[in-house]
Structures are given as structure tokens and as C-alpha cells.
Design an enzyme around this catalytic site. Sequence first.
Site, PDB file in Angstrom:
ATOM      1  N   LYS A  30       2.868 -24.143 -57.009  1.00 42.63           N
ATOM      2  CA  LYS A  30       2.864 -23.613 -58.369  1.00 42.63           C
ATOM      3  C   LYS A  30       2.461 -24.689 -59.372  1.00 42.63           C
ATOM      4  CE  LYS A  30       7.216 -22.404 -58.198  1.00 42.63           C
ATOM      5  NZ  LYS A  30       7.496 -22.781 -56.798  1.00 42.63           N
ATOM      6  N   THR A  31       3.077 -25.865 -59.211  1.00 35.81           N
ATOM      7  CA  THR A  31       2.766 -26.942 -60.142  1.00 35.81           C
ATOM      8  C   THR A  31       1.310 -27.365 -59.970  1.00 35.81           C
ATOM      9  OG1 THR A  31       5.073 -27.652 -60.083  1.00 35.81           O
ATOM     10  CG2 THR A  31       3.489 -29.237 -60.934  1.00 35.81           C
ATOM     11  N   ASP A 213       5.558 -24.555 -66.648  1.00 37.04           N
ATOM     12  CA  ASP A 213       6.100 -24.791 -65.299  1.00 37.04           C
ATOM     13  C   ASP A 213       7.602 -24.458 -65.312  1.00 37.04           C
ATOM     14  OD1 ASP A 213       6.132 -25.488 -62.662  1.00 37.04           O
ATOM     15  OD2 ASP A 213       5.775 -27.626 -62.954  1.00 37.04           O
ATOM     16  N   GLU A 214       8.171 -24.174 -64.162  1.00 36.39           N
ATOM     17  CA  GLU A 214       9.621 -23.930 -64.033  1.00 36.39           C
ATOM     18  C   GLU A 214      10.088 -22.874 -65.027  1.00 36.39           C
ATOM     19  OE1 GLU A 214      11.326 -25.495 -61.701  1.00 36.39           O
ATOM     20  OE2 GLU A 214      10.293 -27.368 -61.271  1.00 36.39           O
ATOM     21  N   GLN A 244      15.152 -20.678 -57.906  1.00 35.08           N
ATOM     22  CA  GLN A 244      15.425 -22.054 -58.323  1.00 35.08           C
ATOM     23  C   GLN A 244      15.969 -22.114 -59.746  1.00 35.08           C
ATOM     24  OE1 GLN A 244      12.720 -25.241 -56.882  1.00 35.08           O
ATOM     25  NE2 GLN A 244      11.380 -23.561 -56.322  1.00 35.08           N
ATOM     26  N   ARG A 596      13.541 -29.733 -51.157  1.00 32.83           N
ATOM     27  CA  ARG A 596      12.924 -30.998 -51.572  1.00 32.83           C
ATOM     28  C   ARG A 596      12.395 -31.760 -50.356  1.00 32.83           C
ATOM     29  NH1 ARG A 596      11.288 -29.360 -55.388  1.00 32.83           N
ATOM     30  NH2 ARG A 596      12.258 -27.455 -54.698  1.00 32.83           N
TER      31      ARG A 596
END
Length: 665
Positions: A30-31, A213-214, A244, A596
Amino acid sequence: MLSKLNSPQREAVKYLDGPLLVLAGAGSGKTRVITQKIAYLIEQCGYQPREIAAITFTNKAAREMQERVGHLLEGKSAKGLTIATFHSLGLQMLRQEAALLGYKPQFSILDSSDSYKILADVLATTDKQLLRRTQSQISQWKNAFINPDQAKAQADEELTHAAAKVYQLYQQTLKAYQAVDFDDLIKLPVELFEQHREALEKWQRKLKYLLIDEYQDTNACQYKLVKLLTGVEGRFTAVGDDDQAIYGWRGADVENLRQLTEDFSRLKVIKLEQNYRSTVRILRAANQVIANNPKLFDKKLWSELGTGDLIQVSAARDEDHEAESVVMKLMAHKFEHRTQFSDYAILYRGNHQARIFEQQLRNHKVPYTVSGGQSFFDKAEIKDLVAYLRLIANEDDDPAFIRAATTPKKGIGNTTLERLGEYARDHHLSLFAAAFEGDFQRELGARQLEDLLTFCQYINRVQERATRDPAGEMLNDMLNAIQYEAFLYDSEEPRAAESKWKNVLDFTGWLTKKGNEDEKNLLELTQMISLMSMLEGRENGEPDAVKLSTLHAAKGLEFGHVFLIGCEEGILPHRESIDTDRIEEERRLMYVGITRAQKSLNISWCRKRKRAGETESCEPSRFIAELPHDDVKHFGMPTSDPAAAKENGRERMAQIRAMLAQAKE
Ligand code: ATP
Ligand code: MG
């Protein structure tokens, strides 16, 4: 340029016909879509960098993205491109439009301890619990875009009504100080744009495309800002993962993801399903744990990176044993696989868990950095200097005035300050302004007055230079003038003083460099520092180091090998969350932790742990039982065959010891 993307990613980058939401699980790129899209807009679609803003969750993520975009653009310049957090974007807007809201451009930004002190004054209490509760209530109101009048109108019980009144007084105090708090950096721009159409249109013309983002961790106020800025056409790409969402406690609302689909009927949704980060086992563990939460959106995630190692779950005797085994394991693993220290991360639920691991790492001379911990900017010596800077930028900043006027001591005593405070309050003046009032001056003795005026006049003199002279030069002169080094050595043990003075020099060195690089004067730098201090610490710049981080601060990052520590009931999930039935957010934290890891994942928990001086026995986190059994190997765990498990653990420790001995040779 788009060759490094899979087909849905490419579609997301090229899609410009309307608002776009990329909804996908961890590690699906996504990033990467955001970074590539910025470059695509500039290189292929004729956008000017200054017409684009990308919003990241931390300043650090912003810096990294800036760097990547720089690489992608090759020759082309990215000058003018905004990559920032919501808060720094808000600051940028407020600074330019301050006058419309009755603020001067050099308004101060208060940190949470300043707000706390103001509330203590307003409420005339030192009751910590009450103050914290009020502070958090006000913050929630602000994040939900509720002003004091609305808060009062909505309050259905006496306590909330009282808090709403405090909210109003608090806002009046901030205004008098020409100060804003952290939440205002987003709330005020929204207010501004709702009240001043021309200002909104100007910013809409200026920012032609927004990337976020996020997105799952935006709050109502941030969402309003996005809607206002991107207008009816919805010129934005938002990327996020509802699994998330981990900032609910700070007012973020994953509902905003769903709201997007309602508010923008033309919203296009693209899903990404391939994970490029983790092995199949790690991904399976993440998927299986999160499957225990009710789901908002349907998502799949698969990986081509091979099955990978078993996930190790270790039970330790207590926290000392856990720290020792983790560090030994880490060192043995590094030796065995010839990796870098920076390939490893130790992740935990709360900051206090780091200390014992830091000690172990130091004992073994393993380099490490801690993020999300006590920030560099929270150190007393740095706050002292920042108080001076804030006061120079904005003489109405009363909290800064009090700190600077009394540190180092310069003859301005409590009686003087009390009288000054009373006079200022009665006459609706800032402390600084009150000091120059004839009526007030007549109340003071000659000595007292002289000391006070010497200080105020000094601030005035520096103010004159502030917009003109280089920041570094000014800082050095200021340190000399206030004799800060001597003050440290007078008031501290020599070693503590030395270390503090070193921090001061680090700080001024860094600020000088920043001033030169970004061509910013002292006033502009001051607002930037205030913002940084609230968001995160400063990395110490060690390139090859193990990363210690809270799960919250590890969002968006990836590491070859992850140690997830303290996985016990009461820690992860957190005791408060168990009591208040907020397990789902804790499970998402666990999901963030697991995802992660790229190649290996070690999870550990302690059978016993000291709490407030008492030794308590602990239970393994319920999330451990949710892991897929076939992908997990247990160590030291009282499983079906406790004797075998113990033997297993011993054997492994012996192996590790042997390997470490070999490494030393
Ligand atoms: P998170 O949800 O944790 O923020 P994300 O969805 O933002 O994750 P990224 O960080 O963008 O994922 O990507 C994860 C990793 O996969 C990165 O190392 C990235 O470089 C890599 N990656 C992403 N897309 C591709 C691709 N198409 N080909 C190869 N590698 C990719
Ligand atoms: Mg990401």
C-alpha cells in the site's frame, strides 16, 4: 517505471478518475502504491510537486517517503512537494491563515504537559486522575470536532457538563497565550475552511491531489479536513487496512473507512492480496489471529516467499530470564545467519518494557536504538531551551515565559511571578505584556523590577534579531547570555551536567544544520520543534542497530527478524483493555506485531513477573493460543509433555551458548 508493481497496484497508481481507496492487508504494498503514485503524477501526468500532498502517520515515515520519491524521480526535482503528517500539514495551513482565526503567525504550540498545567490552573486542583481524565475528554471532543458550546449542550451528566465548562476556559486561556495544542493543529484548519470559503478555495486550488497512508487511523476531524480539501471531486487516494487500526484510544475511528464508501458514491475500491513481506507461516499466523475479530471488509493475503521457519514461542521464568534469552538468541541467530543488527527488532506493548532489554543489550555490547520512548525533546534541558525559543517567537506564551524566566534563576522570584500573574489575569494581558505596565511596575521593589525588566528586554532584543540572523549563531549567543552551561554544572552532579550539556550541544548543532539546510529562521524552526517533540523522539542515527520499539510505533515498518516480547494476559492484551472489553484493538496490535516480520518471528512470555514490588504469576496471552499449531514450535512451555518441553528449552540454550562461545573465538 510501473514495472515494479503488480497489476492491481498499477491500476491504483494510474487511477485518476475519482476518489480511490486501496484496502489491503499488511505488507501488500500500500505504501509502495503511494510513493509510486506521487512519482507517476509528477513524471507522467504533468503535476507540479507543490500541487501534491501525501500524508503519513509519523514524521519519520514522511522522511522515508520523501527519500524514496526522490530516488524514483531521478533527475526531476521534488521541491515543493508536501509529505507530512496531518499535524504538520495543519500547522502549514494555520501558519499561513493564522490572521483569519485571530492568531499571529508565530503562535505557540503547547505540549501535553503545558496543557496539563493550564488545566491544573483552570480547575485549581492537583488531582492527577481528574486532570488526566479532563485532558483526555477535551482531546476527544476536539478530535470529534465538537466545540465547547456543543460539548455543553450535549452533556447529559453533571460531570461532563463541568468538563465542558473547563474546556471553554481552557480554550480561552490558549487564545490568550496565542497558543494552540496538538489537536488544534487539525481542528482549527477545519474550522477555518468551514468559515472562510475563500481560504478553502485557495487551498483546494493549491493542493490538486492528496494521498493518505494508514487511513484506518484517521479521526473524525482529520476526515473532515480530507473531505474539505479534496472537494466534491474527491481528488485523493487513501490506503489502509482496517485490521491495523490501533489508535482508537486516541480518537481514531475505523468507521471512517466505511464512511468513505458512503460519502463518495463514486469511490473506487482496489484490493491488494499478494504480500511481499513475510513467509507463508508468518502470514498464516497473522491471518489466523485476526480471523478472531469480526471483520469490516473481506480481505485475503497470500505470499510467494516460501514456507519459512517455524514461529518460536518461548516461556521464560521471569522478565530477566526473558531478556537474557532474547538477547542471546538474537546474537546467536546473527552469527549463524550473518545478518546485520538492523535486521532485528524487539517489539513490545508498553514503553516500560524496554528498559530491561536495553540493559541486556548494553551488557552484550549490542548496538540498539529505541523509538517511541521518552523523546529527546522531553528532556528537561531541551525543554528549557525550547521555552526560550517559544518565548522569542511569541511573547504571549505564558508557560514558556514562566519556564524561561526561572531557568536559570535570574532573580525573578515566586512573589514577583505571582503578582505578575494576578495583574495579567485582572487586565487580560500576557505575563510579558503585564511586565511593561506602569501600574504593575509600581507594585514591585526596585531590585525585583530591574531583574524582571532585564529579562524581558533581553527577550525583546533577541526577537529583533530572530528573523534576520542565522539560527545557529543566535542560539550560541543565547546559550552564552543565559549562562546555561554554568547553570547545569551548578545544579547537577558533574556527570549528569556533562551529559545534559552534550544534549544541549547536540540540539543546537542539529538545529543549526536544519536552519541552514531548509533555509529556515529561528521562528520557523521553533514551531517545527514543538511539533516534533509531541510526535516522536529523534533517532540517534546509529546505522546498524537492533530496533526497540512499541508496537504502536512499529506500524508500517518491516524487519527481517522480530522478537515479540511480554505476550501475557494483562500486557498484550493490556489489563485495561481486558477490563473495558477492548480486546479487538489489542488483537489488531498483535496482528501489526506479527506482520512486521519478514523471515522469522519469536514470541515470548514470562511465567512470573514483578509488579509494584510483588512477584505475580502470569498467563500466556490468549493470542498465543490463536496461532496455527502446525506453524509453531514451543520452548519451555508447559504443553502436553512438560518434561520434554523443558528438555527442548535446555538443549536450545546449550546450542546457543556453544554458538556464542564459537562466535567469541
Ligand atoms: P503495512 O500494512 O505494514 O503498512 P504495506 O501494505 O504498506 O504494509 P509496503 O510497506 O508498501 O506494504 O510493502 C511491503 C514490502 O513489499 C516492502 O518491502 C515493499 O518494497 C515490497 N513490495 C511491495 N510491492 C511489491 C511488488 N510489486 N514487488 C516486489 N516487492 C514489493
Ligand atoms: Mg504501509
